[in-house]
Scaffold this motif. Structure first.
Motif, PDB file in Angstrom:
ATOM      1  N   GLY A  34       0.809  -1.204   0.000  1.00 20.33           N
ATOM      2  CA  GLY A  34       0.000   0.000   0.000  1.00 20.33           C
ATOM      3  C   GLY A  34       0.847   1.260   0.000  1.00 20.33           C
ATOM      4  O   GLY A  34       2.034   1.220   0.355  1.00 20.33           O
ATOM      5  N   TRP A  35       0.249   2.336  -0.432  1.00 16.39           N
ATOM      6  CA  TRP A  35       0.840   3.677  -0.318  1.00 16.39           C
ATOM      7  C   TRP A  35      -0.103   4.534   0.515  1.00 16.39           C
ATOM      8  O   TRP A  35      -1.325   4.528   0.303  1.00 16.39           O
ATOM      9  CB  TRP A  35       1.019   4.324  -1.699  1.00 16.39           C
ATOM     10  N   PHE A  36       0.489   5.262   1.432  1.00 19.13           N
ATOM     11  CA  PHE A  36      -0.239   6.210   2.256  1.00 19.13           C
ATOM     12  C   PHE A  36       0.515   7.532   2.207  1.00 19.13           C
ATOM     13  O   PHE A  36       1.668   7.585   1.765  1.00 19.13           O
ATOM     14  CB  PHE A  36      -0.323   5.709   3.706  1.00 19.13           C
ATOM     15  N   ARG A  37      -0.130   8.594   2.677  1.00 21.73           N
ATOM     16  CA  ARG A  37       0.556   9.882   2.726  1.00 21.73           C
ATOM     17  C   ARG A  37       0.116  10.643   3.967  1.00 21.73           C
ATOM     18  O   ARG A  37      -0.970  10.406   4.513  1.00 21.73           O
ATOM     19  CB  ARG A  37       0.274  10.701   1.460  1.00 21.73           C
ATOM     20  N   GLN A  38       0.982  11.558   4.367  1.00 23.05           N
ATOM     21  CA  GLN A  38       0.681  12.366   5.544  1.00 23.05           C
ATOM     22  C   GLN A  38       1.164  13.785   5.311  1.00 23.05           C
ATOM     23  O   GLN A  38       2.359  14.028   5.106  1.00 23.05           O
ATOM     24  CB  GLN A  38       1.350  11.777   6.792  1.00 23.05           C
ATOM     25  N   VAL A  92       4.262  13.675   2.831  1.00 19.63           N
ATOM     26  CA  VAL A  92       5.245  12.602   2.871  1.00 19.63           C
ATOM     27  C   VAL A  92       4.522  11.321   2.497  1.00 19.63           C
ATOM     28  O   VAL A  92       3.485  11.006   3.081  1.00 19.63           O
ATOM     29  CB  VAL A  92       5.895  12.477   4.258  1.00 19.63           C
ATOM     30  N   TYR A  93       5.051  10.615   1.534  1.00 20.08           N
ATOM     31  CA  TYR A  93       4.435   9.390   1.052  1.00 20.08           C
ATOM     32  C   TYR A  93       5.164   8.179   1.621  1.00 20.08           C
ATOM     33  O   TYR A  93       6.402   8.116   1.575  1.00 20.08           O
ATOM     34  CB  TYR A  93       4.460   9.356  -0.475  1.00 20.08           C
ATOM     35  N   TYR A  94       4.381   7.235   2.125  1.00 22.61           N
ATOM     36  CA  TYR A  94       4.923   6.037   2.756  1.00 22.61           C
ATOM     37  C   TYR A  94       4.421   4.786   2.037  1.00 22.61           C
ATOM     38  O   TYR A  94       3.241   4.711   1.682  1.00 22.61           O
ATOM     39  CB  TYR A  94       4.477   5.946   4.210  1.00 22.61           C
ATOM     40  N   CYS A  95       5.304   3.829   1.869  1.00 22.05           N
ATOM     41  CA  CYS A  95       4.847   2.525   1.402  1.00 22.05           C
ATOM     42  C   CYS A  95       4.666   1.607   2.611  1.00 22.05           C
ATOM     43  O   CYS A  95       5.325   1.780   3.637  1.00 22.05           O
ATOM     44  CB  CYS A  95       5.798   1.917   0.382  1.00 22.05           C
ATOM     45  N   ALA A  96       3.767   0.666   2.462  1.00 22.97           N
ATOM     46  CA  ALA A  96       3.418  -0.214   3.569  1.00 22.97           C
ATOM     47  C   ALA A  96       3.300  -1.649   3.088  1.00 22.97           C
ATOM     48  O   ALA A  96       2.904  -1.907   1.941  1.00 22.97           O
ATOM     49  CB  ALA A  96       2.102   0.234   4.200  1.00 22.97           C
ATOM     50  N   ALA A  97       3.607  -2.589   4.002  1.00 25.67           N
ATOM     51  CA  ALA A  97       3.551  -4.008   3.666  1.00 25.67           C
ATOM     52  C   ALA A  97       3.119  -4.800   4.895  1.00 25.67           C
ATOM     53  O   ALA A  97       2.821  -4.237   5.948  1.00 25.67           O
ATOM     54  CB  ALA A  97       4.915  -4.488   3.183  1.00 25.67           C
ATOM     55  N   ASP A  98       3.144  -6.113   4.757  1.00 22.71           N
ATOM     56  CA  ASP A  98       2.715  -7.011   5.843  1.00 22.71           C
ATOM     57  C   ASP A  98       1.284  -6.698   6.263  1.00 22.71           C
ATOM     58  O   ASP A  98       0.989  -6.424   7.432  1.00 22.71           O
ATOM     59  CB  ASP A  98       3.678  -6.914   7.032  1.00 22.71           C
ATOM     60  N   TYR A  99       0.433  -6.797   5.248  1.00 22.06           N
ATOM     61  CA  TYR A  99      -0.991  -6.542   5.471  1.00 22.06           C
ATOM     62  C   TYR A  99      -1.598  -7.650   6.328  1.00 22.06           C
ATOM     63  O   TYR A  99      -1.326  -8.834   6.146  1.00 22.06           O
ATOM     64  CB  TYR A  99      -1.689  -6.469   4.115  1.00 22.06           C
ATOM     65  N   ARG A 100      -2.444  -7.275   7.256  1.00 19.89           N
ATOM     66  CA  ARG A 100      -3.136  -8.212   8.140  1.00 19.89           C
ATOM     67  C   ARG A 100      -4.427  -8.667   7.467  1.00 19.89           C
ATOM     68  O   ARG A 100      -5.375  -7.882   7.317  1.00 19.89           O
ATOM     69  CB  ARG A 100      -3.466  -7.554   9.470  1.00 19.89           C
ATOM     70  N   VAL A 101      -4.474  -9.914   7.112  1.00 19.58           N
ATOM     71  CA  VAL A 101      -5.648 -10.457   6.434  1.00 19.58           C
ATOM     72  C   VAL A 101      -6.873 -10.278   7.327  1.00 19.58           C
ATOM     73  O   VAL A 101      -6.830 -10.545   8.527  1.00 19.58           O
ATOM     74  CB  VAL A 101      -5.435 -11.944   6.094  1.00 19.58           C
ATOM     75  N   THR A 105      -8.301  -2.937   3.736  1.00 17.44           N
ATOM     76  CA  THR A 105      -7.035  -2.677   3.057  1.00 17.44           C
ATOM     77  C   THR A 105      -6.687  -1.195   2.952  1.00 17.44           C
ATOM     78  O   THR A 105      -5.595  -0.849   2.532  1.00 17.44           O
ATOM     79  CB  THR A 105      -7.044  -3.267   1.637  1.00 17.44           C
ATOM     80  N   VAL A 106      -7.624  -0.326   3.348  1.00 16.96           N
ATOM     81  CA  VAL A 106      -7.409   1.107   3.166  1.00 16.96           C
ATOM     82  C   VAL A 106      -7.102   1.831   4.477  1.00 16.96           C
ATOM     83  O   VAL A 106      -7.113   3.060   4.517  1.00 16.96           O
ATOM     84  CB  VAL A 106      -8.614   1.765   2.466  1.00 16.96           C
ATOM     85  N   VAL A 107      -6.838   1.083   5.544  1.00 13.20           N
ATOM     86  CA  VAL A 107      -6.504   1.725   6.808  1.00 13.20           C
ATOM     87  C   VAL A 107      -5.054   1.426   7.165  1.00 13.20           C
ATOM     88  O   VAL A 107      -4.565   0.306   6.954  1.00 13.20           O
ATOM     89  CB  VAL A 107      -7.441   1.278   7.949  1.00 13.20           C
ATOM     90  N   ALA A 108      -4.387   2.396   7.738  1.00  4.57           N
ATOM     91  CA  ALA A 108      -2.969   2.253   8.049  1.00  4.57           C
ATOM     92  C   ALA A 108      -2.714   1.143   9.055  1.00  4.57           C
ATOM     93  O   ALA A 108      -1.684   0.456   9.003  1.00  4.57           O
ATOM     94  CB  ALA A 108      -2.413   3.580   8.557  1.00  4.57           C
ATOM     95  N   SER A 109      -3.631   0.947   9.967  1.00 10.60           N
ATOM     96  CA  SER A 109      -3.444  -0.066  11.011  1.00 10.60           C
ATOM     97  C   SER A 109      -3.455  -1.487  10.466  1.00 10.60           C
ATOM     98  O   SER A 109      -3.107  -2.429  11.191  1.00 10.60           O
ATOM     99  CB  SER A 109      -4.522   0.073  12.089  1.00 10.60           C
ATOM    100  N   ALA A 110      -3.822  -1.653   9.196  1.00 12.84           N
ATOM    101  CA  ALA A 110      -3.840  -2.980   8.587  1.00 12.84           C
ATOM    102  C   ALA A 110      -2.454  -3.437   8.143  1.00 12.84           C
ATOM    103  O   ALA A 110      -2.281  -4.582   7.734  1.00 12.84           O
ATOM    104  CB  ALA A 110      -4.785  -2.999   7.398  1.00 12.84           C
ATOM    105  N   TYR A 111      -1.476  -2.562   8.188  1.00 13.99           N
ATOM    106  CA  TYR A 111      -0.135  -2.860   7.697  1.00 13.99           C
ATOM    107  C   TYR A 111       0.872  -2.779   8.838  1.00 13.99           C
ATOM    108  O   TYR A 111       0.854  -1.831   9.622  1.00 13.99           O
ATOM    109  CB  TYR A 111       0.250  -1.896   6.577  1.00 13.99           C
ATOM    110  N   ASP A 112       1.772  -3.740   8.888  1.00  9.30           N
ATOM    111  CA  ASP A 112       2.724  -3.803   9.993  1.00  9.30           C
ATOM    112  C   ASP A 112       4.100  -3.235   9.662  1.00  9.30           C
ATOM    113  O   ASP A 112       4.872  -2.929  10.569  1.00  9.30           O
ATOM    114  CB  ASP A 112       2.901  -5.259  10.448  1.00  9.30           C
ATOM    115  N   SER A 113       4.422  -3.117   8.394  1.00 13.88           N
ATOM    116  CA  SER A 113       5.764  -2.647   8.022  1.00 13.88           C
ATOM    117  C   SER A 113       5.653  -1.395   7.173  1.00 13.88           C
ATOM    118  O   SER A 113       4.802  -1.322   6.275  1.00 13.88           O
ATOM    119  CB  SER A 113       6.521  -3.738   7.249  1.00 13.88           C
ATOM    120  N   TRP A 114       6.548  -0.450   7.470  1.00 17.10           N
ATOM    121  CA  TRP A 114       6.482   0.855   6.798  1.00 17.10           C
ATOM    122  C   TRP A 114       7.872   1.293   6.350  1.00 17.10           C
ATOM    123  O   TRP A 114       8.866   1.041   7.038  1.00 17.10           O
ATOM    124  CB  TRP A 114       5.912   1.906   7.750  1.00 17.10           C
ATOM    125  N   GLY A 115       7.904   1.985   5.215  1.00 13.76           N
ATOM    126  CA  GLY A 115       9.137   2.608   4.773  1.00 13.76           C
ATOM    127  C   GLY A 115       9.339   3.933   5.488  1.00 13.76           C
ATOM    128  O   GLY A 115       8.493   4.378   6.267  1.00 13.76           O
TER     129      GLY A 115
END
Length: 124
Positions: A34-38, A92-101, A105-115
């Motif tokens: 995923g990509w998120f931004r802040q 600031v744009y962040y990539c995210a991985a390790d999605y919690r099944v 899929t559109v919430v930041a808390s669903a991903y455990d790893s961040w760039g």
């Protein structure tokens, strides 16, 4: 998994940028990304996500039709092509991985790893 995002910069409104996020440490190809931004003073917000096969993508309404997420599993890299950039895309744009099944899929808390994030600034 370790993630590193790059490709940000300063661009005029209407311009384009392509962000990249490389991963290491775990099997990339089985990972939803995923990509998120802040923006300053705002909460982190969803931008786009892509399934591990790349066959399913979802975008925030604010970027739909302008941004494209893609991935190259052979290169362990996910991309965010950003066209027709607007000043409100500045963040600031962040990539995210390790999605919690099972999570949205559109919430930041669903991903455990961040760039570490990469700054995108769009001037008017």
């Amino acid at each position: 998994v370790q993630l590193q995002a790059f490709g940000g910069g300063l661009v005029q409104a209407g311009g384009s940028l392509r962000l990249s996020c490389t991963t290491s440490g775990r099997t990339f190809s089985s990972n939803r990304m995923g990509w998120f931004r802040q923006a300053p003073g705002k909460e982190r917000e969803f931008v786009a996500t892509i399934s591990w096969r790349g066959t399913s993508t979802t975008y925030a309404d604010s970027v739909k039709g302008r941004f494209t997420i893609s991935r190259d599993n052979a290169k362990n890299t996910v991309y965010l092509q950003m066209n027709s950039l607007k000043p409100e895309d500045t963040a600031v744009y962040y990539c995210a991985a390790d999605y919690r099944v099972g999570y949205s899929t559109v919430v930041a808390s669903a991903y455990d790893s961040w760039g570490q994030g990469t700054q995108v600034t769009v001037s008017s």
